[in-house]
Design an enzyme around this catalytic site. Structure first.
Site, PDB file in Angstrom:
ATOM      1  N   HIS A 140      -5.019  -3.085   3.551  1.00 31.87           N
ATOM      2  CA  HIS A 140      -5.357  -3.592   2.460  1.00 31.87           C
ATOM      3  C   HIS A 140      -4.757  -2.800   1.528  1.00 31.87           C
ATOM      4  CE1 HIS A 140      -8.157  -5.050  -0.617  1.00 31.87           C
ATOM      5  NE2 HIS A 140      -8.927  -4.274  -0.475  1.00 31.87           N
ATOM      6  N   HIS A 142      -4.168  -2.290  -3.606  1.00 27.56           N
ATOM      7  CA  HIS A 142      -4.008  -3.235  -4.657  1.00 27.56           C
ATOM      8  C   HIS A 142      -2.880  -2.801  -5.110  1.00 27.56           C
ATOM      9  CE1 HIS A 142      -8.534  -1.911  -4.370  1.00 27.56           C
ATOM     10  NE2 HIS A 142      -8.048  -2.749  -4.225  1.00 27.56           N
ATOM     11  N   GLU A 170      16.244 -11.769   2.223  1.00 22.58           N
ATOM     12  CA  GLU A 170      14.911 -11.713   3.964  1.00 22.58           C
ATOM     13  C   GLU A 170      13.600 -11.871   3.582  1.00 22.58           C
ATOM     14  OE1 GLU A 170      15.631  -7.731   5.208  1.00 22.58           O
ATOM     15  OE2 GLU A 170      18.015  -8.006   5.458  1.00 22.58           O
TER      16      GLU A 170
HETATM   17  O1  2HA Z   1     -11.982  -3.565  -1.730  1.00 24.55           O
HETATM   18  O2  2HA Z   1     -10.420  -1.648  -2.060  1.00 24.55           O
HETATM   19  O3  2HA Z   1     -12.497   0.041  -3.077  1.00 24.55           O
HETATM   20  C1  2HA Z   1     -12.609  -3.138  -1.470  1.00 24.55           C
HETATM   21  C2  2HA Z   1     -11.897  -1.168  -1.668  1.00 24.55           C
HETATM   22  C3  2HA Z   1     -11.802  -0.101  -1.512  1.00 24.55           C
HETATM   23 ZN    ZN Z   2      -9.610  -3.515  -2.116  1.00 29.34          ZN
END
Ligand code: 2HA
Ligand code: ZN
Length: 276
Positions: A140, A142, A170
């Site tokens: 995960h 950001h 690609e």
């Molecule tokens: O989604 O990304 O802080 C929560 C995170 C951790």
């Molecule tokens: Zn997060």
């Protein structure tokens, strides 16, 4: 063997640092987890504690019962993982029902596994079953440009997938199944975990509106590469929309069909709609 000498641990630490260097992990943002192979668990057994307290996961993942995971810690900074891994990351074991976990190594100064543990584990369960056991990494991040796009594109799988595919030849080869999109939800809980894992039945990538992305893959290279490819396509799209919102030319549905033949990928029809 010492945990920190194990190759999978070194790969995990390198991936955390790569993500930090990309600018995807401000403060304590983002999290990473790796489903350990039985032989990897065995190889570091000498350092694994068995006296940790069992705690609730917050969801149930019966197909992962008894498995071990290497995970980032809640509130820990990706930036620090390479400097002090024993403070920032942990190995956790799941109980025989897949409802509780305990810490076996790491987080030496206290703390818990990632706040997104329910999403990570539910995604692991779905992807392990869908890939016949091959997928081991859930990531995960950001990712700046993908997040920016969730303010200006309709939050639809068909639209995000097609727009991202068009940004680099690609892309449909790297993520032929496309990407799924979850509307804004409260992070960290079971509801967002359920919504994400539902999308992960079809996709290896899920976008969380106004938050970031989840990616799943077989190993660190493939999973980091997938995140990187999607985010780079998003960066190109942001540039294109900024320069000239209406494209003068692009990769067409017909082009994608030709590409699919030569590169031996199957591209779902729902993404190959005709545009005006
Ligand atoms: O989604 O990304 O802080 C929560 C995170 C951790
Ligand atoms: Zn997060």
């Amino acid at each position: 063997m010492k945990v920190l000498d194990a190759k999978f641990v070194q790969g995990f630490i390198r991936m955390c640092n790569d993500g930090w260097e990309q600018g995807w992990h401000e403060r304590n943002g983002g999290n990473l987890s790796y489903r350990m192979k039985p032989e990897e668990t065995e190889s570091v057994k000498e350092e694994l504690r068995t006296d940790g307290e069992w705690r609730e996961i917050g969801t149930s993942v019966p197909n992962l019962a008894g498995q071990y995971f290497l995970v980032t810690g809640s509130g820990k900074y990706f930036r620090n993982v390479i400097l002090d891994p024993e403070d920032s990351i942990a190995i956790v074991e799941l109980d025989e029902k897949g409802e509780r976990y305990r810490i076996c190594w790491g987080l030496v100064n206290g703390g818990k596994p990632t706040s997104e543990l329910p999403s990570h584990l539910m995604n692991h369960e779905v992807k392990m079953l869908a890939s016949g056991g091959k997928h081991r990494v859930i990531y995960h991040a950001h990712t700046t440009n993908v997040i920016a796009l969730t303010f200006v594109l309709p939050l639809k799988d068909e639209i995000f997938t097609r727009e991202l595919w068009e940004m680099a030849t690609e892309c449909p080869v790297v993520f032929p199944d496309g990407v799924g999109v979850v509307g804004w939800m409260v992070p960290g809980g079971r509801d967002i975990a359920v919504a994400t894992s539902e999308l992960m039945k079809q996709y290896d990538v899920a976008i969380w509106a106004h938050h970031g992305m989840f990616a799943s893959g077989e190993d660190f290279d493939l999973t980091f590469g997938l995140m990187h490819t999607v985010e780079k396509a998003a960066e190109i799209l942001v540039k294109q929309l900024s320069m000239c919102p209406r494209k003068l030319q692009t990769i067409t549905a017909r082009n994608f069909r030709d590409l699919a033949v030569d590169f031996h990928v199957t591209l779902p029809e729902k993404f190959l709609y005709e545009k005006e």
